[in-house]
Every structure is written in C-alpha cells, then in structure tokens.
Write a protein that holds these residues in place. Sequence first.
Motif, PDB file in Angstrom:
ATOM      1  N   SER A  77     -20.995 164.871  20.616  1.00  0.00           N
ATOM      2  CA  SER A  77     -21.559 166.077  21.099  1.00  0.00           C
ATOM      3  C   SER A  77     -22.975 166.048  21.395  1.00  0.00           C
ATOM      4  O   SER A  77     -23.680 164.946  21.345  1.00  0.00           O
ATOM      5  CB  SER A  77     -21.733 166.987  19.514  1.00  0.00           C
ATOM      6  N   HIS A  78     -23.314 166.668  22.554  1.00  0.00           N
ATOM      7  CA  HIS A  78     -24.717 166.443  23.439  1.00  0.00           C
ATOM      8  C   HIS A  78     -25.807 167.117  22.505  1.00  0.00           C
ATOM      9  O   HIS A  78     -25.513 168.423  21.846  1.00  0.00           O
ATOM     10  CB  HIS A  78     -24.581 167.176  24.673  1.00  0.00           C
ATOM     11  N   ILE A  79     -26.707 166.626  22.343  1.00  0.00           N
ATOM     12  CA  ILE A  79     -28.029 167.161  21.556  1.00  0.00           C
ATOM     13  C   ILE A  79     -28.544 168.151  22.354  1.00  0.00           C
ATOM     14  O   ILE A  79     -28.850 169.410  22.095  1.00  0.00           O
ATOM     15  CB  ILE A  79     -29.142 166.216  21.271  1.00  0.00           C
ATOM     16  N   LYS A  80     -28.954 167.768  23.605  1.00  0.00           N
ATOM     17  CA  LYS A  80     -29.472 168.799  24.649  1.00  0.00           C
ATOM     18  C   LYS A  80     -28.036 169.003  25.691  1.00  0.00           C
ATOM     19  O   LYS A  80     -27.244 168.006  26.166  1.00  0.00           O
ATOM     20  CB  LYS A  80     -30.370 168.169  25.765  1.00  0.00           C
ATOM     21  N   PRO A  81     -27.624 170.296  25.552  1.00  0.00           N
ATOM     22  CA  PRO A  81     -26.288 170.530  26.050  1.00  0.00           C
ATOM     23  C   PRO A  81     -26.380 170.062  27.364  1.00  0.00           C
ATOM     24  O   PRO A  81     -27.023 170.160  28.389  1.00  0.00           O
ATOM     25  CB  PRO A  81     -26.433 172.171  26.278  1.00  0.00           C
TER      26      PRO A  81
ATOM     27  N   ALA B 238     -27.745 163.859  30.941  1.00  0.00           N
ATOM     28  CA  ALA B 238     -26.413 164.356  30.735  1.00  0.00           C
ATOM     29  C   ALA B 238     -25.522 163.017  30.230  1.00  0.00           C
ATOM     30  O   ALA B 238     -24.772 163.089  29.330  1.00  0.00           O
ATOM     31  CB  ALA B 238     -25.746 165.054  31.762  1.00  0.00           C
ATOM     32  N   LEU B 239     -25.914 161.978  30.727  1.00  0.00           N
ATOM     33  CA  LEU B 239     -25.234 160.683  30.540  1.00  0.00           C
ATOM     34  C   LEU B 239     -25.758 159.661  29.636  1.00  0.00           C
ATOM     35  O   LEU B 239     -25.184 158.673  29.136  1.00  0.00           O
ATOM     36  CB  LEU B 239     -25.023 159.909  31.737  1.00  0.00           C
ATOM     37  N   ASP B 240     -27.005 160.084  29.121  1.00  0.00           N
ATOM     38  CA  ASP B 240     -27.875 159.205  28.207  1.00  0.00           C
ATOM     39  C   ASP B 240     -27.355 159.059  26.962  1.00  0.00           C
ATOM     40  O   ASP B 240     -26.910 160.184  26.113  1.00  0.00           O
ATOM     41  CB  ASP B 240     -29.365 159.780  28.162  1.00  0.00           C
ATOM     42  N   TYR B 241     -26.799 157.965  26.498  1.00  0.00           N
ATOM     43  CA  TYR B 241     -26.172 157.942  25.042  1.00  0.00           C
ATOM     44  C   TYR B 241     -27.086 158.415  23.981  1.00  0.00           C
ATOM     45  O   TYR B 241     -26.635 158.766  22.765  1.00  0.00           O
ATOM     46  CB  TYR B 241     -25.710 156.293  24.882  1.00  0.00           C
TER      47      TYR B 241
ATOM     48  N   SER C 244     -24.510 171.110  30.271  1.00  0.00           N
ATOM     49  CA  SER C 244     -24.684 172.139  31.012  1.00  0.00           C
ATOM     50  C   SER C 244     -26.276 172.402  31.475  1.00  0.00           C
ATOM     51  O   SER C 244     -26.502 172.629  32.713  1.00  0.00           O
ATOM     52  CB  SER C 244     -24.113 173.513  30.665  1.00  0.00           C
ATOM     53  N   VAL C 245     -27.073 172.407  30.486  1.00  0.00           N
ATOM     54  CA  VAL C 245     -28.389 172.482  30.820  1.00  0.00           C
ATOM     55  C   VAL C 245     -29.009 171.204  31.568  1.00  0.00           C
ATOM     56  O   VAL C 245     -29.791 171.237  32.596  1.00  0.00           O
ATOM     57  CB  VAL C 245     -29.210 172.847  29.367  1.00  0.00           C
ATOM     58  N   CYS C 246     -28.808 170.046  30.871  1.00  0.00           N
ATOM     59  CA  CYS C 246     -28.993 168.841  31.747  1.00  0.00           C
ATOM     60  C   CYS C 246     -28.694 169.026  33.381  1.00  0.00           C
ATOM     61  O   CYS C 246     -29.292 168.657  34.189  1.00  0.00           O
ATOM     62  CB  CYS C 246     -28.123 167.645  31.364  1.00  0.00           C
ATOM     63  N   ILE C 247     -27.371 169.491  33.428  1.00  0.00           N
ATOM     64  CA  ILE C 247     -26.770 169.462  35.024  1.00  0.00           C
ATOM     65  C   ILE C 247     -27.522 170.414  35.790  1.00  0.00           C
ATOM     66  O   ILE C 247     -28.112 170.294  36.697  1.00  0.00           O
ATOM     67  CB  ILE C 247     -25.303 169.812  34.823  1.00  0.00           C
ATOM     68  N   LYS C 248     -27.844 171.879  35.005  1.00  0.00           N
ATOM     69  CA  LYS C 248     -28.594 172.762  35.747  1.00  0.00           C
ATOM     70  C   LYS C 248     -29.873 172.430  36.182  1.00  0.00           C
ATOM     71  O   LYS C 248     -30.509 172.970  37.165  1.00  0.00           O
ATOM     72  CB  LYS C 248     -28.565 174.091  34.637  1.00  0.00           C
TER      73      LYS C 248
END
Length: 116
Positions: free
Chosen positions: A18-22, A35-38, A24-28
């Motif tokens: 599960s992403h902590i910061k979504p 988005a890819l940060d573990y 979709s938000v990272c990509i936007k």
Amino acid sequence: MAQCPFSKITDERLLIASHIKPYSVCIKEKREDQALDYLNGLALSPTYDRLFDQGYITFSDTGELICGTQLSSYTWDKLNINPTAKNKMRIFPENREDYLDYHRKHVFQDDIKDLT
C-alpha cells in the motif's frame, strides 16, 4: 516491510503493498521517484490496507496507530482494534515521515490535531 503490523502475516501472497502517499498523486505531481520509493509503502493485510487507503487509520512518525472517528465502536471491536490505545506498530525502516505527514494531512478522514 516483512509483515503486516496488524496481523503479523508474512506470506507475500496475502499482503498488499500500500502506498502511503497515493501512487496517483505522485504521478499527477510528476514525482515518479516517490511513486516507486520503497519508503512510500506499507505491507498490509487486505482489511488493514483498506482502512489505511480510505483514511480511517493513519500513523504518527514514530509508528503510533491513530484511528479516526468515522467508524463505530462496534466496527473497531470487530476489527480487534482499540482506537484509543495509541499502539505503536512496527512500520519501519525509518524515513517515512514525509509520506506519513502527507497521509495524515490529505488522506486521513479526521483532523489529526483533534485526535492527538
């Protein structure tokens, strides 16, 4: 993370990253690095993943579980979570503070200041 901090399940087939910061938000925001940060992820069992993604729970920077007010005491009881216990969960490695801050401010459904 090697296991869900709630269920302690370690079987990867039963965990959701599960992403902590979504994502979709990272990509936007054109932050593919986030988005890819573990460190922007938690391994959670499906029920807890849903609670986190929908903003019913969040975590302090030190891993303390923070439960919102949107669910009934009956539901919390059935989930075997005491929403006032402030249990520390094992959500490390460290350095997730920026992502957790984002989650508390933008995903969590309650005002964090009212609950801490």
